[in-house]
Design a protein around this motif. Structure first.
Motif, PDB file in Angstrom:
ATOM      1  N   LYS A  37     -16.849   4.043  22.701  1.00 56.13           N
ATOM      2  CA  LYS A  37     -17.315   2.660  22.690  1.00 56.13           C
ATOM      3  C   LYS A  37     -16.642   1.909  21.547  1.00 56.13           C
ATOM      4  CE  LYS A  37     -21.506  -0.187  22.418  1.00 56.13           C
ATOM      5  NZ  LYS A  37     -22.992  -0.189  22.361  1.00 56.13           N
ATOM      6  N   GLY A  38     -16.091   0.739  21.872  1.00 56.88           N
ATOM      7  CA  GLY A  38     -15.416  -0.057  20.866  1.00 56.88           C
ATOM      8  C   GLY A  38     -13.904   0.007  20.920  1.00 56.88           C
ATOM      9  N   VAL A  39     -13.348   0.802  21.814  1.00 60.05           N
ATOM     10  CA  VAL A  39     -11.890   0.858  21.977  1.00 60.05           C
ATOM     11  C   VAL A  39     -11.480  -0.129  23.066  1.00 60.05           C
ATOM     12  CG1 VAL A  39      -9.896   2.292  22.539  1.00 60.05           C
ATOM     13  CG2 VAL A  39     -11.813   3.270  21.257  1.00 60.05           C
ATOM     14  N   TYR A  40     -10.705  -1.149  22.696  1.00 63.05           N
ATOM     15  CA  TYR A  40     -10.304  -2.204  23.634  1.00 63.05           C
ATOM     16  C   TYR A  40      -8.920  -1.926  24.219  1.00 63.05           C
ATOM     17  CZ  TYR A  40     -14.198  -4.957  21.710  1.00 63.05           C
ATOM     18  OH  TYR A  40     -15.434  -5.410  21.317  1.00 63.05           O
ATOM     19  N   HIS A  41      -8.658  -0.677  24.551  1.00 65.46           N
ATOM     20  CA  HIS A  41      -7.334  -0.274  25.011  1.00 65.46           C
ATOM     21  C   HIS A  41      -6.884  -1.072  26.231  1.00 65.46           C
ATOM     22  CE1 HIS A  41      -3.964   2.489  25.299  1.00 65.46           C
ATOM     23  NE2 HIS A  41      -4.284   2.822  26.543  1.00 65.46           N
ATOM     24  N   GLY A  46      -4.967   1.888  10.735  1.00 64.34           N
ATOM     25  CA  GLY A  46      -3.803   1.588  11.547  1.00 64.34           C
ATOM     26  C   GLY A  46      -4.179   0.932  12.855  1.00 64.34           C
ATOM     27  N   ALA A  47      -5.313   0.221  12.841  1.00 69.15           N
ATOM     28  CA  ALA A  47      -5.831  -0.396  14.066  1.00 69.15           C
ATOM     29  C   ALA A  47      -5.866  -1.903  13.929  1.00 69.15           C
ATOM     30  CB  ALA A  47      -7.234   0.125  14.361  1.00 69.15           C
ATOM     31  N   LEU A  48      -5.863  -2.583  15.074  1.00 67.34           N
ATOM     32  CA  LEU A  48      -6.070  -4.024  15.131  1.00 67.34           C
ATOM     33  C   LEU A  48      -7.529  -4.259  15.504  1.00 67.34           C
ATOM     34  CD1 LEU A  48      -4.477  -6.796  15.041  1.00 67.34           C
ATOM     35  CD2 LEU A  48      -4.592  -6.697  17.537  1.00 67.34           C
ATOM     36  N   ILE A  49      -8.279  -4.914  14.626  1.00 69.06           N
ATOM     37  CA  ILE A  49      -9.710  -5.088  14.828  1.00 69.06           C
ATOM     38  C   ILE A  49      -9.999  -6.453  15.441  1.00 69.06           C
ATOM     39  CG2 ILE A  49     -11.986  -5.066  13.734  1.00 69.06           C
ATOM     40  CD1 ILE A  49     -10.424  -2.395  13.646  1.00 69.06           C
ATOM     41  N   CYS A  50     -10.738  -6.439  16.539  1.00 71.74           N
ATOM     42  CA  CYS A  50     -11.234  -7.660  17.175  1.00 71.74           C
ATOM     43  C   CYS A  50     -12.750  -7.658  17.024  1.00 71.74           C
ATOM     44  CB  CYS A  50     -10.836  -7.699  18.643  1.00 71.74           C
ATOM     45  SG  CYS A  50     -11.477  -9.138  19.532  1.00 71.74           S
ATOM     46  N   SER A  51     -13.282  -8.695  16.367  1.00 72.90           N
ATOM     47  CA  SER A  51     -14.711  -8.718  16.031  1.00 72.90           C
ATOM     48  C   SER A  51     -15.515  -9.723  16.842  1.00 72.90           C
ATOM     49  CB  SER A  51     -14.886  -9.020  14.537  1.00 72.90           C
ATOM     50  OG  SER A  51     -14.444 -10.338  14.241  1.00 72.90           O
ATOM     51  N   THR A  52     -14.854 -10.519  17.663  1.00 72.45           N
ATOM     52  CA  THR A  52     -15.534 -11.647  18.320  1.00 72.45           C
ATOM     53  C   THR A  52     -15.896 -11.384  19.779  1.00 72.45           C
ATOM     54  OG1 THR A  52     -13.358 -12.590  18.851  1.00 72.45           O
ATOM     55  CG2 THR A  52     -14.432 -13.362  16.827  1.00 72.45           C
ATOM     56  N   VAL A  53     -15.560 -10.223  20.285  1.00 75.32           N
ATOM     57  CA  VAL A  53     -15.797  -9.899  21.692  1.00 75.32           C
ATOM     58  C   VAL A  53     -17.053  -9.039  21.823  1.00 75.32           C
ATOM     59  CG1 VAL A  53     -14.851  -8.646  23.667  1.00 75.32           C
ATOM     60  CG2 VAL A  53     -13.358 -10.093  22.290  1.00 75.32           C
ATOM     61  N   ASN A  54     -17.809  -9.228  22.881  1.00 74.68           N
ATOM     62  CA  ASN A  54     -19.024  -8.454  23.137  1.00 74.68           C
ATOM     63  C   ASN A  54     -18.646  -7.029  23.540  1.00 74.68           C
ATOM     64  OD1 ASN A  54     -21.352  -7.256  24.255  1.00 74.68           O
ATOM     65  ND2 ASN A  54     -22.166  -9.236  24.914  1.00 74.68           N
ATOM     66  N   VAL A  55     -18.831  -6.081  22.620  1.00 76.07           N
ATOM     67  CA  VAL A  55     -18.394  -4.713  22.847  1.00 76.07           C
ATOM     68  C   VAL A  55     -19.151  -4.049  23.990  1.00 76.07           C
ATOM     69  CG1 VAL A  55     -19.961  -3.674  21.161  1.00 76.07           C
ATOM     70  CG2 VAL A  55     -17.783  -2.557  21.680  1.00 76.07           C
ATOM     71  N   ASP A  56     -20.416  -4.416  24.201  1.00 74.38           N
ATOM     72  CA  ASP A  56     -21.196  -3.814  25.281  1.00 74.38           C
ATOM     73  C   ASP A  56     -20.632  -4.182  26.648  1.00 74.38           C
ATOM     74  OD1 ASP A  56     -23.127  -2.496  23.668  1.00 74.38           O
ATOM     75  OD2 ASP A  56     -24.143  -4.409  23.336  1.00 74.38           O
ATOM     76  N   VAL A  57     -20.010  -5.340  26.733  1.00 74.93           N
ATOM     77  CA  VAL A  57     -19.426  -5.802  27.996  1.00 74.93           C
ATOM     78  C   VAL A  57     -18.003  -5.272  28.170  1.00 74.93           C
ATOM     79  CG1 VAL A  57     -18.672  -7.826  29.307  1.00 74.93           C
ATOM     80  CG2 VAL A  57     -20.852  -7.874  28.054  1.00 74.93           C
ATOM     81  N   TYR A  58     -17.206  -5.321  27.104  1.00 78.15           N
ATOM     82  CA  TYR A  58     -15.779  -5.053  27.220  1.00 78.15           C
ATOM     83  C   TYR A  58     -15.360  -3.632  26.843  1.00 78.15           C
ATOM     84  CZ  TYR A  58     -15.021  -9.939  28.266  1.00 78.15           C
ATOM     85  OH  TYR A  58     -15.041 -11.167  28.882  1.00 78.15           O
ATOM     86  N   PRO A  72     -14.934  -3.441  15.385  1.00 83.83           N
ATOM     87  CA  PRO A  72     -15.120  -2.985  14.006  1.00 83.83           C
ATOM     88  C   PRO A  72     -15.667  -1.562  13.913  1.00 83.83           C
ATOM     89  CG  PRO A  72     -15.861  -5.246  14.235  1.00 83.83           C
ATOM     90  CD  PRO A  72     -15.554  -4.758  15.613  1.00 83.83           C
ATOM     91  N   GLU A  73     -16.447  -1.136  14.894  1.00 81.82           N
ATOM     92  CA  GLU A  73     -16.972   0.228  14.905  1.00 81.82           C
ATOM     93  C   GLU A  73     -16.600   0.898  16.220  1.00 81.82           C
ATOM     94  OE1 GLU A  73     -21.192   2.718  14.444  1.00 81.82           O
ATOM     95  OE2 GLU A  73     -21.217   0.545  14.746  1.00 81.82           O
ATOM     96  N   VAL A  74     -16.100   2.118  16.138  1.00 84.45           N
ATOM     97  CA  VAL A  74     -15.745   2.894  17.320  1.00 84.45           C
ATOM     98  C   VAL A  74     -16.548   4.189  17.311  1.00 84.45           C
ATOM     99  CG1 VAL A  74     -13.905   4.185  18.483  1.00 84.45           C
ATOM    100  CG2 VAL A  74     -13.421   1.937  17.513  1.00 84.45           C
ATOM    101  N   LEU A  75     -17.187   4.477  18.422  1.00 76.53           N
ATOM    102  CA  LEU A  75     -18.012   5.674  18.529  1.00 76.53           C
ATOM    103  C   LEU A  75     -17.218   6.823  19.161  1.00 76.53           C
ATOM    104  CD1 LEU A  75     -21.388   4.111  19.757  1.00 76.53           C
ATOM    105  CD2 LEU A  75     -20.621   4.559  17.411  1.00 76.53           C
ATOM    106  N   PRO A  76     -17.687   8.076  18.986  1.00 79.02           N
ATOM    107  CA  PRO A  76     -17.014   9.212  19.611  1.00 79.02           C
ATOM    108  C   PRO A  76     -16.929   9.031  21.126  1.00 79.02           C
ATOM    109  CG  PRO A  76     -18.612   9.957  17.992  1.00 79.02           C
ATOM    110  CD  PRO A  76     -18.832   8.481  18.158  1.00 79.02           C
ATOM    111  N   PRO A  77     -15.843   9.515  21.742  1.00 84.44           N
ATOM    112  CA  PRO A  77     -14.803  10.386  21.181  1.00 84.44           C
ATOM    113  C   PRO A  77     -13.685   9.674  20.431  1.00 84.44           C
ATOM    114  CG  PRO A  77     -14.395  10.044  23.514  1.00 84.44           C
ATOM    115  CD  PRO A  77     -15.689   9.331  23.208  1.00 84.44           C
ATOM    116  N   GLY A  78     -13.858   8.418  20.076  1.00 83.44           N
ATOM    117  CA  GLY A  78     -12.855   7.717  19.283  1.00 83.44           C
ATOM    118  C   GLY A  78     -11.729   7.131  20.105  1.00 83.44           C
ATOM    119  N   ASN A  79     -10.584   6.976  19.451  1.00 84.07           N
ATOM    120  CA  ASN A  79      -9.429   6.338  20.077  1.00 84.07           C
ATOM    121  C   ASN A  79      -8.249   7.300  20.083  1.00 84.07           C
ATOM    122  OD1 ASN A  79      -7.411   4.696  21.020  1.00 84.07           O
ATOM    123  ND2 ASN A  79      -7.864   2.986  19.665  1.00 84.07           N
TER     124      ASN A  79
END
Length: 329
Positions: free
Chosen positions: A295-299, A274-286, A204-211
């Motif tokens: 941070k927050g890009v699940y590429h 224009g993104a697909l948001i995944c909210s259930t995954v631990n962002v600090d881990v993945y 849900p939130e992506v930090l710099p440098p973004g995606n």
């Protein structure tokens, strides 16, 4: 050293010679199936796997770069295997950009696309035998695949008629791209064929440098509910994610099979981004973040999060293709 042959290519009204990898050489294929027991094929292009040790290395890999080849096999394991129950999988090695190019799209439209197009042409002429096919790519592989869609398949409408679907994941497809290529169309649901499927997964939130793989106007479809709107698809609706080992390969059980990880990843389109948001995954881990992806890009997890949904969808679209063509799977 890579075997190459000359290929005349017309560029901007001038004829220039470009080298192209010789795909009659078996060592230039990551995978060629030993049997063709499926009635549909997959042609797969892996993401960026070339990472030179230092900047003294060339920005474009050789076809036999050991690191690229080893990492391509790991990418194949977590991505292309999603389709192994549906299709015969063909995957070439292709020379890649290491992401250092100033004009990256121009660079990727050069040697990487030249190689991949030559591989696809060789596949069509020597391996395909008239079967329907599915295109599968990720990241740089999807960027290159978009060039095959807009180039080779435009020039060969007879081949394009046999395309079941193109999974151009981890790269942006826009309305402008489709307007420039009216022979192409984006998927509207789970059943249409001859279409492009694309999405890029984020928290849900992506930090710099973004995606960097999402550009303005990105088109997205939800790989769980196959809708184009912002309807939430819950993790309970997900047919199964997969786990990854530290080296990026898929986790397998004692029998060697990839098992689904249930109730893990949800999916909801953010139309504005224009993104697909995944909210259930631990962002600090993945997705703790890197110099390339914020941070927050699940590429890396575009395929692993929705692995079994993609498998089911490929089977479904294949079935629909044969229904339309008065054939049975």
């Amino acid at each position: 050293m890579a075997a190459v042959v000359g290929l005349g290519i017309v560029l901007a009204g001038c004829t220039a010679q470009k080298d192209v990898t010789d795909y009659s050489q078996t060592e230039h294929w990551l995978n060629v199936p030993t049997s063709t027991d499926k009635k549909v094929d997959v042609f797969y292009l892996y993401p960026t796997t070339y990472a030179p040790a230092d900047q003294t290395n060339p920005s474009i890999s050789t076809i036999d770069d050991p690191g690229m080849m080893a990492n391509a096999k790991l990418a194949y394991d977590r991505q292309a295997t999603a389709y192994e129950t549906v299709a015969n999988i063909y995957a070439p090695f292709y020379r890649q950009d290491n992401l250092s190019a100033v004009n990256r799209e121009e660079t990727i439209a050069g040697i990487p696309t030249t190689d991949a197009t030559a591989a696809f042409d060789y596949y069509i002429k020597h391996y395909n035998n008239g079967r329907p096919f599915i295109l599968v790519g990720h990241s740089q592989g999807s960027d290159v695949m978009s060039n095959i869609l807009s180039g080779y398949l435009k020039e060969h409408p007879d081949v394009y008629k046999r395309m079941v679907v193109a999974y151009v994941v981890g790269f942006t497809i826009t309305d402008d791209y489709l307007a420039a290529n009216p022979h192409l169309k984006f998927a509207q649901g789970p059943d249409d064929t001859g279409v492009i499927v694309s999405y890029n997964t984020e928290a849900p939130e992506v930090l710099p440098p973004g995606n960097p793989v999402i550009t303005a106007g990105a088109l997205t479809i939800n790989p769980i509910n196959w809708k184009r709107d912002e309807t939430l698809a819950t993790a309970a609706e997900n047919l199964g994610s997969i786990g990854l080992n530290k080296n990026g390969s898929a986790v397998r059980n004692a029998e060697g099979f990839i098992e689904p990880v249930m109730n893990f990843a949800d999916a909801q389109i953010d139309l504005a981004k224009g993104a697909l948001i995944c909210s259930t995954v631990n962002v600090d881990v993945y997705s703790p973040g890197s110099a390339t992806f914020g941070k927050g890009v699940y590429h890396t997890f575009d395929y692993p999060f929705y692995y079994f949904n993609l498998r089911e969808n490929a089977a479904n679209r294949t079935s629909k293709y044969f229904e339309k063509n008065d054939a049975k799977v």
